[in-house]
Write a protein that holds these residues in place. Structure first.
Motif, PDB file in Angstrom:
ATOM      1  N   GLU A 287       6.681  -0.257   1.079  1.00 18.59           N
ATOM      2  CA  GLU A 287       6.291  -1.669   0.971  1.00 18.59           C
ATOM      3  C   GLU A 287       6.446  -2.164  -0.464  1.00 18.59           C
ATOM      4  O   GLU A 287       6.862  -3.299  -0.692  1.00 18.59           O
ATOM      5  CB  GLU A 287       4.847  -1.862   1.424  1.00 18.59           C
TER       6      GLU A 287
ATOM      7  N   ARG B  70       0.809  12.043  -3.415  1.00 18.83           N
ATOM      8  CA  ARG B  70       0.527  11.218  -2.233  1.00 18.83           C
ATOM      9  C   ARG B  70      -0.882  11.513  -1.738  1.00 18.83           C
ATOM     10  O   ARG B  70      -1.341  12.649  -1.788  1.00 18.83           O
ATOM     11  CB  ARG B  70       1.522  11.536  -1.118  1.00 18.83           C
TER      12      ARG B  70
ATOM     13  N   THR C  68       0.812  -1.215   0.000  1.00 21.09           N
ATOM     14  CA  THR C  68       0.000   0.000   0.000  1.00 21.09           C
ATOM     15  C   THR C  68       0.844   1.263   0.000  1.00 21.09           C
ATOM     16  O   THR C  68       0.375   2.309  -0.414  1.00 21.09           O
ATOM     17  CB  THR C  68      -0.935   0.028   1.220  1.00 21.09           C
ATOM     18  N   THR C  69       2.082   1.188   0.455  1.00 16.07           N
ATOM     19  CA  THR C  69       2.948   2.362   0.447  1.00 16.07           C
ATOM     20  C   THR C  69       4.104   2.132  -0.520  1.00 16.07           C
ATOM     21  O   THR C  69       4.378   0.998  -0.929  1.00 16.07           O
ATOM     22  CB  THR C  69       3.515   2.647   1.852  1.00 16.07           C
ATOM     23  N   LYS C  70       4.794   3.206  -0.854  1.00 17.91           N
ATOM     24  CA  LYS C  70       5.930   3.090  -1.762  1.00 17.91           C
ATOM     25  C   LYS C  70       7.049   2.274  -1.127  1.00 17.91           C
ATOM     26  O   LYS C  70       7.742   1.529  -1.805  1.00 17.91           O
ATOM     27  CB  LYS C  70       6.418   4.479  -2.163  1.00 17.91           C
TER      28      LYS C  70
ATOM     29  N   GLU D  58      -5.705   6.913   3.127  1.00 16.26           N
ATOM     30  CA  GLU D  58      -5.533   5.571   2.564  1.00 16.26           C
ATOM     31  C   GLU D  58      -6.230   4.497   3.396  1.00 16.26           C
ATOM     32  O   GLU D  58      -6.419   3.394   2.962  1.00 16.26           O
ATOM     33  CB  GLU D  58      -4.047   5.222   2.407  1.00 16.26           C
TER      34      GLU D  58
END
Length: 161
Positions: free
Chosen positions: A10, A153, A6-8, A159
Motif C-alpha cells: 500500500e 515484519r 499499513t503495508t509496504k 498489525e
C-alpha cells in the motif's frame, strides 16, 4: 475518514500515485519557465524549438526542489505521509530528469553516454560532461527502499491488534 498505508505494498502504491500527480503538476508548470533567449533557434540550416526542452528541464528542477526541501525537513519522520512525499518526489525527479535527456536527444540528436554519476553529451564535435543528479537521487531512493525492506515484519495478524 483518512487513509494511512499499513503495508509496504500500500505504501509503494501510494508513492507511485503521488509521484504521478507530482509529475503532472511539474509538467503543467513547465511552460512558466523563464527564457532569456528565443524559443526558436536556427542553427546550421535547421530550426530548433527550445520551449519543450527548457520546459521539461524546469519541471525536473521543480521536482528536485520538492525532493531536497522535503528530504531536509522530513527525513527520519515516522509519519508515513512525510515519507511518501520524499519518495514520490524522488521518483518524479528521476523520471523528469531522464525525460529531459530524452527531449534533448530528440531535439538535437547528440551522442549521449550515461556514465557513473555523469552524462557525456557530444554535439558537433563539442563534448560536455554533465553531473547527473538523477543517479544521485536514484541511489538515495534505493537506500530508502532498502531500509524499508530491511525493517522486520510484524507477526502475522499482529498489525490488526
Amino acid at each position: 475518514m483518512s487513509f494511512s498505508p499499513t503495508t509496504k505494498g500500500e505504501y509503494y502504491m501510494t508513492v507511485g500515485i503521488v509521484a504521478v500527480v507530482l509529475i503532472l503538476i511539474s509538467l503543467g508548470l513547465g511552460p512558466l519557465a523563464p527564457l532569456d533567449e528565443p524559443k526558436v533557434y536556427a542553427y546550421d540550416g535547421k530550426i530548433y524549438n527550445l520551449g519543450d526542452a527548457v520546459g521539461v528541464s524546469f519541471s525536473a528542477f521543480i521536482s528536485l526542489m520538492v525532493f531536497i526541501i522535503s528530504a531536509v525537513i522530513l527525513w527520519g519522520s515516522k509519519n508515513p505521509w512525510y515519507n511518501i512525499i520524499i519518495d514520490s518526489s524522488a521518483i518524479s525527479f528521476i523520471f523528469l530528469n531522464y525525460l529531459n535527456y530524452a527531449v534533448i536527444y530528440l531535439t538535437w540528436h547528440p551522442q549521449m553516454y550515461i556514465l557513473p554519476f555523469f552524462v557525456e553529451i557530444i554535439y558537433n564535435g563539442a563534448k560536455a560532461l554533465q553531473f547527473d543528479l538523477g543517479q544521485v537521487v536514484l541511489i538515495i531512493l534505493l537506500y530508502r527502499v532498502y531500509k524499508i525492506m530491511k525493517m522486520p515484519r510484524p507477526l502475522f495478524g499482529s498489525e490488526k491488534q
